[in-house]
Design a protein around this motif. Sequence first.
Motif, short mmCIF file in Angstrom:
data_model
loop_
_atom_site.label_atom_id
_atom_site.label_comp_id
_atom_site.label_asym_id
_atom_site.label_seq_id
_atom_site.Cartn_x
_atom_site.Cartn_y
_atom_site.Cartn_z
N GLY A 123 0.94 -1.13 0.01
CA GLY A 123 0.01 -0.11 -0.03
C GLY A 123 0.86 1.48 0.02
N TYR A 124 0.27 2.20 -0.66
CA TYR A 124 0.84 3.75 -0.62
C TYR A 124 0.24 4.64 0.02
CZ TYR A 124 2.83 8.08 -2.64
OH TYR A 124 3.10 9.36 -2.41
N LEU A 125 0.63 5.50 0.87
CA LEU A 125 0.18 6.62 1.32
C LEU A 125 0.96 7.87 1.49
CD1 LEU A 125 -2.87 7.44 2.41
CD2 LEU A 125 -1.68 7.30 4.75
N PRO A 126 0.81 8.99 1.17
CA PRO A 126 1.83 10.09 1.40
C PRO A 126 1.72 10.67 2.67
CG PRO A 126 0.12 10.66 -0.28
CD PRO A 126 -0.34 9.36 0.36
N ALA A 127 2.95 10.83 3.48
CA ALA A 127 2.72 11.21 4.70
C ALA A 127 2.31 12.68 5.15
CB ALA A 127 4.34 11.40 5.37
N GLY A 128 1.78 12.82 6.26
CA GLY A 128 1.18 14.41 6.31
C GLY A 128 -0.42 14.26 5.78
N PHE A 129 -0.83 13.18 5.22
CA PHE A 129 -2.14 13.49 4.68
C PHE A 129 -3.07 12.35 5.49
CE2 PHE A 129 -4.90 10.98 1.67
CZ PHE A 129 -6.01 12.22 1.59
N PRO A 130 -4.12 12.77 5.96
CA PRO A 130 -4.63 14.38 5.76
C PRO A 130 -3.91 15.00 6.94
CG PRO A 130 -6.52 12.82 6.81
CD PRO A 130 -5.28 11.97 6.61
N THR A 131 -3.40 14.39 7.90
CA THR A 131 -2.39 15.14 8.87
C THR A 131 -1.57 13.97 9.12
OG1 THR A 131 -3.44 14.27 10.84
CG2 THR A 131 -4.45 16.50 9.97
N VAL A 132 -0.42 14.52 9.73
CA VAL A 132 0.91 13.57 10.23
C VAL A 132 0.18 12.38 10.96
CG1 VAL A 132 2.84 13.31 11.30
CG2 VAL A 132 2.73 15.14 10.08
N ALA A 133 -0.57 12.71 12.20
CA ALA A 133 -1.26 11.76 13.01
C ALA A 133 -1.97 10.69 12.46
CB ALA A 133 -1.93 12.49 14.36
N ASP A 134 -2.82 11.58 11.59
CA ASP A 134 -4.11 10.67 10.93
C ASP A 134 -3.21 9.78 9.73
OD1 ASP A 134 -6.08 11.37 12.74
OD2 ASP A 134 -6.73 13.21 11.34
N GLY A 135 -2.46 10.25 9.15
CA GLY A 135 -1.53 9.62 8.19
C GLY A 135 -1.03 8.22 8.67
N ILE A 183 -2.65 18.81 0.01
CA ILE A 183 -3.07 18.83 1.65
C ILE A 183 -1.85 18.80 2.42
CG2 ILE A 183 -4.51 17.70 3.19
CD1 ILE A 183 -6.48 17.12 0.48
N ALA A 184 -1.11 17.71 2.13
CA ALA A 184 -0.06 17.57 3.31
C ALA A 184 0.95 18.77 3.40
CB ALA A 184 0.70 16.24 2.89
N LEU A 185 1.25 19.26 2.17
CA LEU A 185 2.24 20.40 2.07
C LEU A 185 1.82 21.80 2.96
CD1 LEU A 185 4.05 19.77 -1.30
CD2 LEU A 185 4.92 19.69 1.08
N ARG A 186 0.39 21.84 2.38
CA ARG A 186 -0.35 23.13 3.15
C ARG A 186 -0.37 22.83 4.73
NH1 ARG A 186 -5.21 23.62 1.45
NH2 ARG A 186 -5.39 22.12 -0.70
N SER A 200 -14.07 7.77 9.14
CA SER A 200 -14.60 6.89 8.54
C SER A 200 -13.64 6.46 7.26
CB SER A 200 -15.96 7.19 7.91
OG SER A 200 -16.00 8.49 7.45
N GLY A 201 -12.82 7.48 6.55
CA GLY A 201 -11.85 7.23 5.84
C GLY A 201 -10.99 6.25 6.01
N ILE A 202 -10.52 6.33 7.31
CA ILE A 202 -9.36 5.40 8.03
C ILE A 202 -10.00 4.12 7.92
CG2 ILE A 202 -8.31 4.59 9.92
CD1 ILE A 202 -7.86 7.72 10.77
N GLU A 203 -11.22 3.79 8.04
CA GLU A 203 -11.90 2.58 8.22
C GLU A 203 -12.23 2.04 6.61
OE1 GLU A 203 -12.24 0.62 10.65
OE2 GLU A 203 -10.99 2.08 11.52
N ALA A 204 -12.53 3.11 5.85
CA ALA A 204 -12.64 2.64 4.50
C ALA A 204 -11.27 2.10 3.83
CB ALA A 204 -13.15 3.83 3.68
N ALA A 205 -10.13 2.80 4.32
CA ALA A 205 -9.08 2.43 3.86
C ALA A 205 -8.40 0.95 4.51
CB ALA A 205 -7.62 3.18 4.15
N ARG A 206 -9.01 0.50 5.59
CA ARG A 206 -8.55 -0.52 6.23
C ARG A 206 -9.58 -1.83 5.58
NH1 ARG A 206 -7.41 -1.62 11.80
NH2 ARG A 206 -8.20 0.57 12.37
N HIS A 207 -10.73 -1.30 5.19
CA HIS A 207 -11.60 -2.23 4.30
C HIS A 207 -11.24 -2.50 3.11
CE1 HIS A 207 -15.53 -4.04 3.49
NE2 HIS A 207 -15.51 -3.54 2.20
N LEU A 208 -10.65 -1.51 2.36
CA LEU A 208 -9.97 -1.89 1.04
C LEU A 208 -8.73 -2.54 1.04
CD1 LEU A 208 -9.80 -1.23 -2.13
CD2 LEU A 208 -8.42 1.12 -1.50
N ALA A 209 -8.12 -2.46 2.11
CA ALA A 209 -6.93 -3.31 2.29
C ALA A 209 -7.28 -4.80 2.27
CB ALA A 209 -5.91 -2.86 3.56
#
Lengths: 271, 419
Positions: free
Chosen positions: A25-37, A74-77, A251-260
Amino acid sequence: MSGTVELLNRTLAAARAEDRAALVGYLPAGFPTVADGVATAVAMIEGGCDIVEIGLPHSDPVLDGPVIQTADDIALRGGVRIVDVLRTVGEVHAATGAPVLCMTYWNPVDRYGAERFAADLAEAGGAGCILPDLPVEESGAWRAAAERHGLATVFVVAPSSRDERLATITAAGSGFVYAASLMGVTGTRASVGASAEDLVRRTRATTDLPVCVGLGVSNATQAAEVAAFADGVIVGSAFVKRLLDAPDTASGIEAARHLAGELAAGVRKRG
Amino acid sequence: MATDNDFFIPDPEGLIPTPAGYFGAYGGKFIPEALVAAVDEVAAEYEKAKADPAFAAELADLLVNYTGRPSALTEVPRFAEHAGGARVFLKREDLNHTGSHKINNVLGQALLTRRMGKTRVIAETGAGQHGVATATACALFGLECTVYMGEIDTERQALNVARMRMLGAEVVAVKSGSRTLKDAINEAFRDWVANVESTHYLFGTVAGPHPFPALVRDFHRVIGVEARRQLLERAGRLPDAVCACVGGGSNAIGIFHAFLPDEDVRLVGLEAAGHGVASGEHAATLTAGDPGILHGSRSYVLQDEDGQITEPYSISAGLDYPGIGPEHSYLKDVGRAEYRPVTDDEAMQALRLLSRTEGIIPAIESAHALAGALQLGKELGPEGLILINLSGRGDKDMDTAARYFGLYEANAVVEEDAK
């Protein structure tokens, strides 16, 4: 502390022993925030990813489609820095024990210092780096640093790579080979295409390294299709899209978990 | 009269770049694997074309009978009164077909496109001059054409957007990042990665991955070759200084290159300082940047300490770029060329001055070179001789200039501050 290239190798070998493809899996750091990433990447591993790539968001993501461009933006901003990327790698690895790589354009590493970046990535427990705009010819200094610090250097190969060049690239790489299955930038696609299988076959002829296929996979059916001929299936934009489309982060995090989970089932249905 | 050979003279010293595309520490080829084969194909085709007399002959024919080369060399004495009394000559690239120097490179690469058997061309454009030249060549050669242009630039250079569309090109307004030239190049690279089999990226400046910095330079070398000969005929000597604006650096390299062996000739590049280098709102890459990688090569770049590219600013869309061609970085480091910042206001004053004193309305880009020459003339004094590359004409900039000087107001009068 040394990097965790051996953990990466063992993880890919274990998937092969189970006669299945690994899920990356791939995810940019800091997206949507560092902790939520961090929470999302952990959920992706808990949901079924064997390996995670943490992206270093860049101001000029020339190789990324609109989905990852949006996430990077979003991460850079949000003010994400290289230290946050390294921290994300460290926290995700510490929480899951899974191999975590960094995927980044070359300029941030060049600016940070190749030796310093390799040392700090290894210190965080990173397994290696994917540097899609650093061609093998320019990679000598980085590879020396990566080797010193126990990190894999994963090179990208493309359908347009000639056989002779594939041999040069795979001889320089470690960990696995990233086969960019379609010509194009990152993003989900309706079909995965036949060029991927041919590219994997030509790449395998030059190396014993596992060959993982990226660019375009977004669902379990496609994952199974790719898993039939590849050692690993790399999924990025589809995870990012789950977060972008979710009404809230939880719910975004749970959706990512579900997709995995769906994709993990897909990579086990090869053939 | 020019000879055919003048139109296409690859670097006669044969020293730079190296086979890997390096000018000293700068240049190279930092590209994704998906583009390696295409970029190598361009390099190989260019090598073949260089050795083919038919290629040089066809290009020469186009440059004479289509572009209108050689371009004029105009002495501008009334303008020069404001430049410390030095003699000033303009190399009139603004008089080329399509209105700028950009056509020189475009025609060369269009011929290469045809040789490679590709049917589609993409290009980036800032001010629209490279886009217009590319759309023109595609119309001439029957090629499909898509031009990427930052959304801000499509607004401030609306006339050129209309010209490109009239010529049959698709113009895509790029809405990402700073919505200027840098982002247009990002989007063009994305297109190229996805469509590389059918498509040639007709890169518009002396930046990008090898071989573009050398290839684009070679196609623009004609500017300096002509100007050097014209000036020797007219003034009887070489200039003390050659001035050119630098964004990516193509017109500057084009006029500088023939003078590189003339060690007494100062080569002066003028960068866009926007609201002033100290303000942070500028595009003065060589003045305020550091070595880094942007758009496929190592060169000076405006970036932060994490290697993120910072957003540039200039009133001039063509200079509003946070990078610079690698050969300029090399020339700066070895001290052969010098680079100075020119603010928006200095450039606009120079634009008005040339218009009022000589009846020539320059592009805002070229006005940066004029402003630099005004300063340089005062330093050189009345014995000085300055050659300026007037890289483009100002028609496209009339809206920006009208707003800047208030020309849309009833009874508008452009005050003349320089009597």
